[in-house]
Motif scaffolding. Structure first.
Motif, PDB file in Angstrom:
ATOM      1  N   UNK A  52      14.601   3.729   1.488  1.00 24.54           N
ATOM      2  CA  UNK A  52      13.505   4.554   2.001  1.00 24.54           C
ATOM      3  C   UNK A  52      12.830   5.319   0.861  1.00 24.54           C
ATOM      4  N   UNK A  53      13.636   5.846  -0.061  1.00 29.87           N
ATOM      5  CA  UNK A  53      13.080   6.531  -1.228  1.00 29.87           C
ATOM      6  C   UNK A  53      12.190   5.571  -2.013  1.00 29.87           C
ATOM      7  N   UNK A  54      12.626   4.336  -2.164  1.00 25.38           N
ATOM      8  CA  UNK A  54      11.839   3.330  -2.890  1.00 25.38           C
ATOM      9  C   UNK A  54      10.457   3.182  -2.284  1.00 25.38           C
ATOM     10  N   UNK A  55      10.399   2.966  -0.977  1.00 28.22           N
ATOM     11  CA  UNK A  55       9.101   2.700  -0.342  1.00 28.22           C
ATOM     12  C   UNK A  55       8.232   3.946  -0.304  1.00 28.22           C
ATOM     13  N   UNK A  56       8.834   5.108  -0.133  1.00 29.13           N
ATOM     14  CA  UNK A  56       8.053   6.348  -0.169  1.00 29.13           C
ATOM     15  C   UNK A  56       7.489   6.579  -1.567  1.00 29.13           C
ATOM     16  N   UNK A  57       8.267   6.219  -2.600  1.00 30.34           N
ATOM     17  CA  UNK A  57       7.794   6.364  -3.976  1.00 30.34           C
ATOM     18  C   UNK A  57       6.657   5.396  -4.259  1.00 30.34           C
ATOM     19  N   UNK A  58       6.790   4.158  -3.788  1.00 30.04           N
ATOM     20  CA  UNK A  58       5.720   3.162  -3.978  1.00 30.04           C
ATOM     21  C   UNK A  58       4.441   3.639  -3.300  1.00 30.04           C
ATOM     22  N   UNK A  59       4.575   4.137  -2.073  1.00 30.05           N
ATOM     23  CA  UNK A  59       3.401   4.625  -1.342  1.00 30.05           C
ATOM     24  C   UNK A  59       2.747   5.795  -2.072  1.00 30.05           C
ATOM     25  N   UNK A  60       3.573   6.712  -2.582  1.00 25.29           N
ATOM     26  CA  UNK A  60       3.040   7.877  -3.296  1.00 25.29           C
ATOM     27  C   UNK A  60       2.262   7.453  -4.536  1.00 25.29           C
ATOM     28  N   UNK A  61       2.785   6.485  -5.268  1.00 27.15           N
ATOM     29  CA  UNK A  61       2.090   5.994  -6.462  1.00 27.15           C
ATOM     30  C   UNK A  61       0.770   5.331  -6.063  1.00 27.15           C
ATOM     31  N   UNK A  62       0.787   4.546  -5.007  1.00 28.66           N
ATOM     32  CA  UNK A  62      -0.438   3.871  -4.560  1.00 28.66           C
ATOM     33  C   UNK A  62      -1.507   4.867  -4.132  1.00 28.66           C
ATOM     34  N   UNK A  63      -1.076   5.969  -3.549  1.00 26.23           N
ATOM     35  CA  UNK A  63      -2.041   6.970  -3.081  1.00 26.23           C
ATOM     36  C   UNK A  63      -2.544   7.867  -4.209  1.00 26.23           C
ATOM     37  N   UNK A  64      -1.634   8.298  -5.084  1.00 26.15           N
ATOM     38  CA  UNK A  64      -1.991   9.257  -6.118  1.00 26.15           C
ATOM     39  C   UNK A  64      -2.550   8.598  -7.384  1.00 26.15           C
ATOM     40  N   UNK A  65      -2.070   7.395  -7.686  1.00 26.55           N
ATOM     41  CA  UNK A  65      -2.526   6.697  -8.908  1.00 26.55           C
ATOM     42  C   UNK A  65      -2.858   5.250  -8.574  1.00 26.55           C
ATOM     43  N   UNK A  66      -3.952   5.028  -7.872  1.00 24.50           N
ATOM     44  CA  UNK A  66      -4.300   3.659  -7.449  1.00 24.50           C
ATOM     45  C   UNK A  66      -4.561   2.699  -8.601  1.00 24.50           C
ATOM     46  N   UNK A  67      -4.766   3.240  -9.809  1.00 24.74           N
ATOM     47  CA  UNK A  67      -5.004   2.366 -10.963  1.00 24.74           C
ATOM     48  C   UNK A  67      -3.716   1.759 -11.493  1.00 24.74           C
ATOM     49  N   UNK A  68      -2.555   2.259 -11.027  1.00 25.45           N
ATOM     50  CA  UNK A  68      -1.268   1.735 -11.483  1.00 25.45           C
ATOM     51  C   UNK A  68      -0.766   0.662 -10.519  1.00 25.45           C
ATOM     52  N   UNK A  69      -0.450  -0.505 -11.040  1.00 24.44           N
ATOM     53  CA  UNK A  69       0.168  -1.552 -10.221  1.00 24.44           C
ATOM     54  C   UNK A  69       1.627  -1.187  -9.969  1.00 24.44           C
ATOM     55  N   UNK A  70       2.120  -1.510  -8.775  1.00 27.22           N
ATOM     56  CA  UNK A  70       3.518  -1.262  -8.426  1.00 27.22           C
ATOM     57  C   UNK A  70       4.277  -2.577  -8.365  1.00 27.22           C
ATOM     58  N   UNK A  71       5.355  -2.657  -9.120  1.00 25.45           N
ATOM     59  CA  UNK A  71       6.178  -3.864  -9.190  1.00 25.45           C
ATOM     60  C   UNK A  71       7.593  -3.494  -8.781  1.00 25.45           C
ATOM     61  N   UNK A  72       8.265  -4.380  -8.072  1.00 26.59           N
ATOM     62  CA  UNK A  72       9.645  -4.144  -7.660  1.00 26.59           C
ATOM     63  C   UNK A  72      10.530  -5.224  -8.263  1.00 26.59           C
ATOM     64  N   UNK A  73      11.524  -4.816  -9.059  1.00 27.41           N
ATOM     65  CA  UNK A  73      12.537  -5.742  -9.551  1.00 27.41           C
ATOM     66  C   UNK A  73      13.585  -5.908  -8.447  1.00 27.41           C
TER      67      UNK A  73
END
Length: 298
Positions: A52-73
């Protein structure tokens, strides 16, 4: 002496060649580093609070820094961008703005507990370095975000030129664990046969002390460390020695179910059933969320 001299020279040459090859990998990866955030979460199907922390963190990055791509290993080979997007919504109610990119890992067995019947803790820690080497060679981000607690990967990420961010749910080793061994207490981390033997206990204390020193060394490589509770914060600050870079961020608990409950209460005393550990700050958080639907101000 000649054959031994040739053998020594061959070993030195092989070692130097290996170092050059590794250095070449790192140099190329640093040069091709992209403006992105990569989340090191090898088990994306664990279904726990960590996911849950992972997905909340991904969402936060997408909302606050849309210029950053999010990748999951991830080591789950059935995990793909669209399936992870759907899983975040179906399992946790977290709606991502768009699917994260996925980098599949094939050496996850080196962090699995079953791989190390003995010395599990240090085995998994060194195994995580091997796994992160695979991850960083395949894709090198600007920000390396660990959400699974693999602190031994941080120095490697720094070598690859990444800024290291982490969310730590629980320290790999705590001062309490060392105290239990010293006291001869038989618990989950201290087998009864070891607890009853003074010599074995002394050996384990040396092992734990050495490991805690290494854990502190690698943890200090984090540029920003977030922890989920005051208990974890206290231990991480003592072990890593970077209190100015450690922030307490309570877990993103879903209170939507609590918000629909009526404010009127029964006159009967409530019954509480605990199926996990209770921590004071978490209990306070849940009570305040129920009454006021707001986060506990730390």
């Amino acid at each position: 002496m000649a054959p031994y001299g040739i053998l020594i020279w061959a070993v030195i040459t092989a070692v130097l060649a290996s170092i050059l090859i590794l250095a070449s990998h790192v140099h190329n990866a640093r040069r091709n580093r992209t403006t992105s955030v990569a989340f090191f979460h090898p088990n994306t199907n664990d279904g726990g609070g960590g996911e849950r922390v992972l997905w909340c963190a991904v969402k936060a990055i997408q909302e606050e820094s849309p210029d950053l791509d999010c990748i999951v290993y991830t080591g789950d080979h059935d995990a793909f961008p669209d399936s992870l997007l759907a899983r975040a919504v179906d399992r946790f109610g977290v709606e991502l703005l768009h699917p994260p990119k996925v980098v599949h890992l094939y050496r996850r067995k080196w962090i699995e507990e079953s791989t190390y019947p003995r010395f599990t803790m240090i085995g998994q820690s060194f195994g995580s370095v091997y796994l992160s080497w695979e991850a960083l060679c395949k894709f090198t981000p600007l920000y390396y975000f660990d959400t699974s607690g693999y602190a031994f990967t941080y120095p490697l990420a720094r070598i690859f030129g990444c800024r290291v961010i982490c969310y730590t749910h629980y320290p790999t080793i705590s001062l309490d664990m060392i105290s239990r061994v010293r006291e001869g207490s038989s618990m989950y981390n201290n087998n009864a046969s070891i607890a009853q033997s003074n010599w074995l206990s002394q050996c384990k204390i040396v092992y734990y002390t050495f490991f805690s020193w290494m854990y502190g060394l690698v943890g200090s490589c984090a540029d920003l460390a977030m922890v989920n509770s005051s208990w974890t914060q206290s231990h991480i600050e003592k072990l890593w020695g970077i209190p100015d870079r450690i922030k307490r961020v309570y877990p993103p608990c879903d209170t939507s179910g609590l918000q629909v409950l009526p404010l009127e209460r029964s006159t009967e005393y409530p019954a509480i059933i605990s199926v996990a550990q209770f921590r004071p700050e978490k209990v306070r958080y849940k009570l305040i969320s129920t009454r006021y639907y707001s986060y506990l101000d730390s």
